[in-house]
Design a protein around this motif. Structure first.
Motif, short mmCIF file in Angstrom:
data_model
loop_
_atom_site.label_atom_id
_atom_site.label_comp_id
_atom_site.label_asym_id
_atom_site.label_seq_id
_atom_site.Cartn_x
_atom_site.Cartn_y
_atom_site.Cartn_z
N ARG A 118 73.02 87.87 45.03
CA ARG A 118 73.66 89.14 44.67
C ARG A 118 72.85 90.31 45.19
O ARG A 118 71.63 90.25 45.25
CB ARG A 118 73.83 89.24 43.17
CG ARG A 118 74.71 88.14 42.61
CD ARG A 118 75.41 88.58 41.35
NE ARG A 118 76.55 87.74 41.04
CZ ARG A 118 77.80 87.98 41.44
NH1 ARG A 118 78.08 89.02 42.16
NH2 ARG A 118 78.78 87.19 41.10
N SER A 119 73.54 91.38 45.52
CA SER A 119 72.89 92.59 46.03
C SER A 119 72.27 93.39 44.89
O SER A 119 72.40 93.02 43.72
CB SER A 119 73.90 93.45 46.77
OG SER A 119 74.78 94.07 45.84
N MET A 120 71.67 94.51 45.25
CA MET A 120 71.04 95.35 44.23
C MET A 120 72.06 95.94 43.26
O MET A 120 71.69 96.37 42.17
CB MET A 120 70.21 96.45 44.88
CG MET A 120 71.00 97.46 45.66
SD MET A 120 69.87 98.65 46.39
CE MET A 120 71.04 99.82 47.03
N THR A 121 73.33 95.97 43.63
CA THR A 121 74.37 96.45 42.70
C THR A 121 75.21 95.30 42.17
O THR A 121 76.32 95.50 41.71
CB THR A 121 75.29 97.49 43.38
OG1 THR A 121 75.90 96.89 44.53
CG2 THR A 121 74.51 98.74 43.77
N THR A 136 76.42 88.39 47.93
CA THR A 136 75.94 88.56 49.31
C THR A 136 76.53 87.45 50.18
O THR A 136 76.96 86.41 49.69
CB THR A 136 74.41 88.50 49.40
OG1 THR A 136 73.98 87.20 48.96
CG2 THR A 136 73.76 89.58 48.56
N GLU A 137 76.47 87.69 51.48
CA GLU A 137 76.94 86.67 52.42
C GLU A 137 76.12 85.39 52.28
O GLU A 137 76.65 84.29 52.23
CB GLU A 137 76.85 87.21 53.85
CG GLU A 137 77.47 86.31 54.88
CD GLU A 137 77.46 86.94 56.26
OE1 GLU A 137 77.24 86.18 57.22
OE2 GLU A 137 77.65 88.16 56.38
N ALA A 138 74.80 85.53 52.21
CA ALA A 138 73.92 84.37 52.05
C ALA A 138 74.15 83.67 50.72
O ALA A 138 74.01 82.46 50.60
CB ALA A 138 72.46 84.78 52.18
N GLY A 139 74.53 84.46 49.71
CA GLY A 139 74.75 83.92 48.38
C GLY A 139 75.91 82.96 48.27
O GLY A 139 76.04 82.23 47.29
N LYS A 189 76.16 80.39 49.99
CA LYS A 189 75.60 79.06 50.20
C LYS A 189 74.27 78.84 49.48
O LYS A 189 73.94 77.73 49.12
CB LYS A 189 75.41 78.83 51.70
CG LYS A 189 74.98 77.44 52.07
CD LYS A 189 74.96 77.23 53.57
CE LYS A 189 74.48 75.83 53.92
NZ LYS A 189 74.38 75.61 55.37
N TYR A 190 73.51 79.92 49.27
CA TYR A 190 72.16 79.80 48.71
C TYR A 190 71.98 80.69 47.49
O TYR A 190 72.49 81.80 47.46
CB TYR A 190 71.11 80.20 49.75
CG TYR A 190 71.24 79.49 51.06
CD1 TYR A 190 70.73 78.20 51.21
CD2 TYR A 190 71.88 80.08 52.15
CE1 TYR A 190 70.85 77.53 52.41
CE2 TYR A 190 72.00 79.41 53.35
CZ TYR A 190 71.49 78.14 53.48
OH TYR A 190 71.61 77.48 54.67
#
Length: 123
Positions: free
Chosen positions: A88-91, A95-98, A100-101
């Motif tokens: 997850r982003s700061m808000t 996220t795109e990476a999130g 899968k990871y």
């Protein structure tokens, strides 16, 4: 072109030691990045960091062009803690990476393996 284009995942700082050759993809073309002097450096924000910052800072693709001289530069890569949550982003946006990871350590294993495969293919 000596190296493939990239957008690192993390933050990198670089001094080109007064050497040309570094190019950034900007406005649909690769442009020469001004060389750094003795008292300056370049900061590259990677794709993953851009995603964690809600794309408020954008990662630029960059590459090193072939030169007719021995080119030297000094680069320092700074990552996250291996257990840092990258889902997850700061808000709190996904996220795109999130997709899968969950943590940086799992993501970086695949990232390093992908880089090693690219290097092997270049040999």
């Amino acid at each position: 072109v000596v190296s493939t284009q990239s957008t690192e995942a993390v933050v990198s700082t670089q001094s080109t030691v007064n050497n040309s050759g570094l190019q950034a993809f900007y406005e649909n073309e690769y442009k020469e990045v001004p060389v750094t002097g003795e008292n300056s450096f370049i900061v590259n924000i990677g794709q993953l960091i851009g995603d964690l910052l809600d794309k408020k800072i954008v990662a630029l693709k960059h590459r090193v062009a072939e030169t007719d001289f021995n080119r030297h530069s000094i680069t320092y890569f700074r990552g996250l803690r291996l257990d840092a949550d990258i889902s997850r982003s700061m808000t709190n946006k996904p996220t795109e990476a999130g997709r899968k990871y969950k943590v940086f350590g799992d993501w970086v294993k695949d990232y390093v393996n992908a880089i090693m495969i690219k290097l092997i293919l270049l040999l």
